[in-house]
Design a protein around this motif. Structure first.
Motif, PDB file in Angstrom:
ATOM      1  N   GLU A 448     -72.311 -15.251  56.120  1.00 22.02           N
ATOM      2  CA  GLU A 448     -72.415 -14.440  54.917  1.00 22.02           C
ATOM      3  C   GLU A 448     -71.693 -15.114  53.746  1.00 22.02           C
ATOM      4  OE1 GLU A 448     -74.381 -12.090  55.008  1.00 22.02           O
ATOM      5  OE2 GLU A 448     -74.575 -11.690  57.139  1.00 22.02           O
ATOM      6  N   ILE A 449     -72.015 -14.647  52.547  1.00 20.88           N
ATOM      7  CA  ILE A 449     -71.420 -15.239  51.348  1.00 20.88           C
ATOM      8  C   ILE A 449     -69.900 -15.075  51.343  1.00 20.88           C
ATOM      9  CG2 ILE A 449     -71.701 -13.127  49.957  1.00 20.88           C
ATOM     10  CD1 ILE A 449     -72.164 -16.752  48.698  1.00 20.88           C
ATOM     11  N   GLY A 450     -69.394 -14.001  51.963  1.00 25.62           N
ATOM     12  CA  GLY A 450     -67.947 -13.781  52.000  1.00 25.62           C
ATOM     13  C   GLY A 450     -67.201 -14.893  52.718  1.00 25.62           C
ATOM     14  N   SER A 451     -67.823 -15.500  53.711  1.00 22.11           N
ATOM     15  CA  SER A 451     -67.183 -16.624  54.422  1.00 22.11           C
ATOM     16  C   SER A 451     -67.019 -17.814  53.497  1.00 22.11           C
ATOM     17  CB  SER A 451     -68.027 -17.022  55.636  1.00 22.11           C
ATOM     18  OG  SER A 451     -68.119 -15.968  56.552  1.00 22.11           O
ATOM     19  N   PHE A 452     -68.036 -18.040  52.666  1.00 23.59           N
ATOM     20  CA  PHE A 452     -67.941 -19.126  51.700  1.00 23.59           C
ATOM     21  C   PHE A 452     -66.834 -18.853  50.686  1.00 23.59           C
ATOM     22  CE2 PHE A 452     -69.137 -20.148  47.282  1.00 23.59           C
ATOM     23  CZ  PHE A 452     -68.816 -21.499  47.298  1.00 23.59           C
ATOM     24  N   ILE A 453     -66.757 -17.614  50.182  1.00 25.98           N
ATOM     25  CA  ILE A 453     -65.726 -17.270  49.202  1.00 25.98           C
ATOM     26  C   ILE A 453     -64.335 -17.516  49.779  1.00 25.98           C
ATOM     27  CG2 ILE A 453     -64.707 -15.398  47.852  1.00 25.98           C
ATOM     28  CD1 ILE A 453     -67.333 -16.340  46.729  1.00 25.98           C
ATOM     29  N   LEU A 454     -64.136 -17.153  51.035  1.00 22.00           N
ATOM     30  CA  LEU A 454     -62.847 -17.373  51.687  1.00 22.00           C
ATOM     31  C   LEU A 454     -62.515 -18.856  51.750  1.00 22.00           C
ATOM     32  CD1 LEU A 454     -60.389 -16.447  53.302  1.00 22.00           C
ATOM     33  CD2 LEU A 454     -61.841 -16.415  55.350  1.00 22.00           C
ATOM     34  N   ASP A 455     -63.483 -19.661  52.187  1.00 18.49           N
ATOM     35  CA  ASP A 455     -63.249 -21.110  52.283  1.00 18.49           C
ATOM     36  C   ASP A 455     -63.016 -21.720  50.900  1.00 18.49           C
ATOM     37  OD1 ASP A 455     -63.497 -21.130  55.045  1.00 18.49           O
ATOM     38  OD2 ASP A 455     -65.660 -21.482  54.988  1.00 18.49           O
ATOM     39  N   PHE A 456     -63.733 -21.223  49.906  1.00 21.43           N
ATOM     40  CA  PHE A 456     -63.567 -21.754  48.547  1.00 21.43           C
ATOM     41  C   PHE A 456     -62.159 -21.469  48.036  1.00 21.43           C
ATOM     42  CE2 PHE A 456     -63.637 -21.642  43.956  1.00 21.43           C
ATOM     43  CZ  PHE A 456     -64.381 -22.753  43.631  1.00 21.43           C
ATOM     44  N   SER A 457     -61.668 -20.258  48.263  1.00 21.53           N
ATOM     45  CA  SER A 457     -60.348 -19.878  47.749  1.00 21.53           C
ATOM     46  C   SER A 457     -59.234 -20.702  48.373  1.00 21.53           C
ATOM     47  CB  SER A 457     -60.093 -18.394  48.015  1.00 21.53           C
ATOM     48  OG  SER A 457     -59.969 -18.129  49.403  1.00 21.53           O
ATOM     49  N   GLN A 458     -59.450 -21.194  49.579  1.00 20.20           N
ATOM     50  CA  GLN A 458     -58.429 -21.998  50.250  1.00 20.20           C
ATOM     51  C   GLN A 458     -58.519 -23.473  49.872  1.00 20.20           C
ATOM     52  OE1 GLN A 458     -59.425 -20.855  54.303  1.00 20.20           O
ATOM     53  NE2 GLN A 458     -57.775 -19.345  54.349  1.00 20.20           N
ATOM     54  N   GLU A 459     -59.744 -23.977  49.702  1.00 19.08           N
ATOM     55  CA  GLU A 459     -59.925 -25.417  49.443  1.00 19.08           C
ATOM     56  C   GLU A 459     -59.889 -25.753  47.962  1.00 19.08           C
ATOM     57  OE1 GLU A 459     -63.663 -28.339  50.033  1.00 19.08           O
ATOM     58  OE2 GLU A 459     -62.959 -27.399  51.886  1.00 19.08           O
ATOM     59  N   LEU A 460     -60.477 -24.907  47.117  1.00 20.89           N
ATOM     60  CA  LEU A 460     -60.560 -25.119  45.664  1.00 20.89           C
ATOM     61  C   LEU A 460     -61.041 -26.534  45.312  1.00 20.89           C
ATOM     62  CD1 LEU A 460     -57.420 -23.252  44.257  1.00 20.89           C
ATOM     63  CD2 LEU A 460     -59.811 -22.519  44.233  1.00 20.89           C
ATOM     64  N   PRO A 461     -62.281 -26.867  45.666  1.00 22.66           N
ATOM     65  CA  PRO A 461     -62.807 -28.192  45.315  1.00 22.66           C
ATOM     66  C   PRO A 461     -62.988 -28.370  43.812  1.00 22.66           C
ATOM     67  CG  PRO A 461     -64.527 -26.793  46.228  1.00 22.66           C
ATOM     68  CD  PRO A 461     -63.243 -26.053  46.410  1.00 22.66           C
ATOM     69  N   PHE A 462     -63.147 -27.283  43.086  1.00 21.74           N
ATOM     70  CA  PHE A 462     -63.117 -27.260  41.622  1.00 21.74           C
ATOM     71  C   PHE A 462     -62.579 -25.885  41.226  1.00 21.74           C
ATOM     72  CE2 PHE A 462     -67.283 -25.630  42.797  1.00 21.74           C
ATOM     73  CZ  PHE A 462     -67.485 -24.553  41.944  1.00 21.74           C
ATOM     74  N   ILE A 463     -62.215 -25.725  39.966  1.00 24.45           N
ATOM     75  CA  ILE A 463     -61.572 -24.473  39.539  1.00 24.45           C
ATOM     76  C   ILE A 463     -62.352 -23.850  38.388  1.00 24.45           C
ATOM     77  CG2 ILE A 463     -59.480 -23.439  38.581  1.00 24.45           C
ATOM     78  CD1 ILE A 463     -57.921 -25.770  39.878  1.00 24.45           C
TER      79      ILE A 463
END
Length: 499
Positions: A448-463
């Motif tokens: 689900e999209i929520g899994s991506f949001i979680l990974d994004f918030s931890q990795e922050l490949p861009f801001i």
């Protein structure tokens, strides 16, 4: 901070999963009644309302290159769908749609729709228009995820996707036209107006074949040849034209003196980060940069209020953007300093270089960001380059961070960040990025999209920093409940009139 964020995003992921991609069908929604000022008591006007256009550019929607002429297209042509102010798809020529598998989208057309010359609008017209739009300046980027379209009877079109995309129907906003032009060479659409000319004028006149309930005060819109950006703004100010849409891409050098209204755009301004080398390879440094950025100040000062803080990776005007907030509008300097401490770097290593172009908004944002990062403990320099050198340095990854801007398509696709060779992917190691894999998994229906949001918030490949806004501006004497927005500037033009 990260533990709190994980709890919030995990809850978001659970909630979102209940309403995500399982809903594969959409029926045409019931018409929404909008209260606005009645115009029935005003005489029909055939000369007062004037719009700018570029005579040197084509009026064919698949050839036009200027914003001037592209703005006119929503008056003359219709798409299968149109995006509303919340970036949700509304059915226009489409009766319904269905994803029959992850790479097939079937659209059923409304029957009884005709072009302005009275000929019926059918699947063959949609397929023809799709093939033209796929290679056009205006729609080619949005349609890049489609491989083909085919007729499935008179009123059904099957679209094949080159890659899974659960939001692909939001990209089918291209103009549907009749293959043949009218007797004067103008393209034929099914929209509210049609092209015409006479007495040395080019104009739009009411399409009598359009829906019976469409009864505008302005039955004719005069087109005035104005090409230069500054000239358009001057023309609105002095009354030579009645209305204009400005995307504010190069700033507004002239002060607009007439009525104006901000409109949402899907233009993301962000901090590009070198995830592969330098101190920004450290995830805690990336967290510190995100926490030190004061988005509210950037909106007010760098973009003069014509922007919205990006509290999510997605547009704040969209439902997804509202439901997936992971950033704050104000800087959190104490948390930024704690993230720096966790990075293990000493004070002498906290040096950052901000790459920016000489674009007014980006340059101002870089200067403000420098002050914000220095308040957190970084030593910051700004590297301001001309456009060509700026782009060259990004492609060669010669930066710590840079101020970038990209216009996302209507499906909110982030593929340009998470695809090798994508136009905004420089500095992101997509081969090793958990975030990139998570986004691909969402598109493929694996998570689900929520899994991506979680990974994004931890990795922050861009801001993400902010989403820019545009402007509609119109004569002081123009009346009516002005409801126009970026993808439909003239949404209720039938209710407009002059005193």
């Amino acid at each position: 901070m990260i533990k709190k964020l994980v709890c919030v995003i995990t809850a978001f992921a659970l909630c979102f999963s209940l309403a995500a991609c399982g809903a594969k069908k959409s029926e045409s929604p019931a018409p929404v009644s909008v209260q606005s000022e009645t115009t029935s008591f005003h005489e029909i006007d055939t000369s007062s309302f004037k719009l700018s256009y570029s005579k040197s550019d084509s009026l064919n929607p698949f050839s036009s290159k200027t914003l001037n002429n592209q703005v006119l297209q929503t008056l003359v042509f219709e798409g299968l769908f149109i995006l509303d102010e919340q970036w949700e798809a509304e059915n226009v020529l489409a009766e319904s749609y269905e994803y029959t598998d992850s790479e097939t989208l079937t659209v059923k057309l409304k029957q009884g729709v005709t072009f302005s010359n009275g000929k019926p609008l059918k699947a063959e017209n949609v397929v023809y228009s799709f093939n033209q739009a796929k290679d056009s300046p205006h729609w080619s980027a949005a349609l890049s995820c489609f491989s083909s379209a085919s007729e499935e009877g008179d009123y059904e079109v099957k679209f094949r996707l080159s890659r899974p995309n659960p939001e692909a129907h939001k990209l089918l906003t291209f103009a549907v036209v009749k293959k043949d032009s009218d007797k004067k060479g103008y393209p034929i659409g099914s929209g509210r107006y049609k092209f015409g000319e006479g007495d040395g004028l080019v104009y739009l006149e009411k399409n009598e074949k359009y829906r019976e309930e469409f009864s505008p005060h302005f039955s004719k819109l005069i087109l005035v040849n104005i090409t230069a950006e500054e000239s358009i703004e001057n023309a609105v100010n002095i009354g030579n034209i009645s209305f204009a849409f400005r995307d504010m891409s190069s700033g507004s050098k002239n002060k607009i003196q007439v009525n104006k209204k901000p409109v949402s755009l899907n233009n993301l301004v962000y901090i590009g980060i070198n995830n592969e080398s330098g101190i920004t390879k450290n995830e805690y440094i990336r967290q510190a940069i995100a926490l030190a950025a004061d988005r509210e100040t950037l909106v007010k000062s760098a973009y003069r209020g014509y922007a919205k803080s990006a509290l999510s990776v997605f547009n704040p005007a969209s439902a997804l953007g509202r439901q997936s907030r992971i950033f704050a509008s104000k800087a959190k300097l104490d948390e930024a300093k704690r993230a720096i401490a966790q990075s293990g770097l000493d004070e002498s290593e906290l040096k950052l270089d901000i790459l920016t172009s000489n674009d007014e908004g980006k340059a101002n944002a870089a200067q403000l960001l420098k002050q914000q990062l220095e308040a957190a403990g970084f030593k910051v320099t700004i590297n301001k380059e001309k456009s060509s050198e700026y782009k060259s340095k990004i492609k060669s990854k010669s930066f710590n961070i840079y101020i970038g801007e990209t216009k996302l398509t209507g499906d909110m696709s982030l593929n340009s960040f998470f695809t090798n060779g994508g136009s905004t992917s420089y500095g992101i190691n997509n081969g090793e990025s958990k975030c990139a894999a998570s986004y691909s998994g969402y598109l493929n229906g694996e998570n689900e999209i929520g899994s991506f949001i979680l990974d994004f918030s931890q990795e922050l490949p861009f801001i993400p920093l902010l989403y820019r806004q545009g402007m509609i501006c119109y004569s002081n004497g123009l009346r009516g409940d002005m409801q126009g927005y970026a993808d439909n500037c003239f949404s209720n033009i039938e209710d407009w009139y002059f005193n």
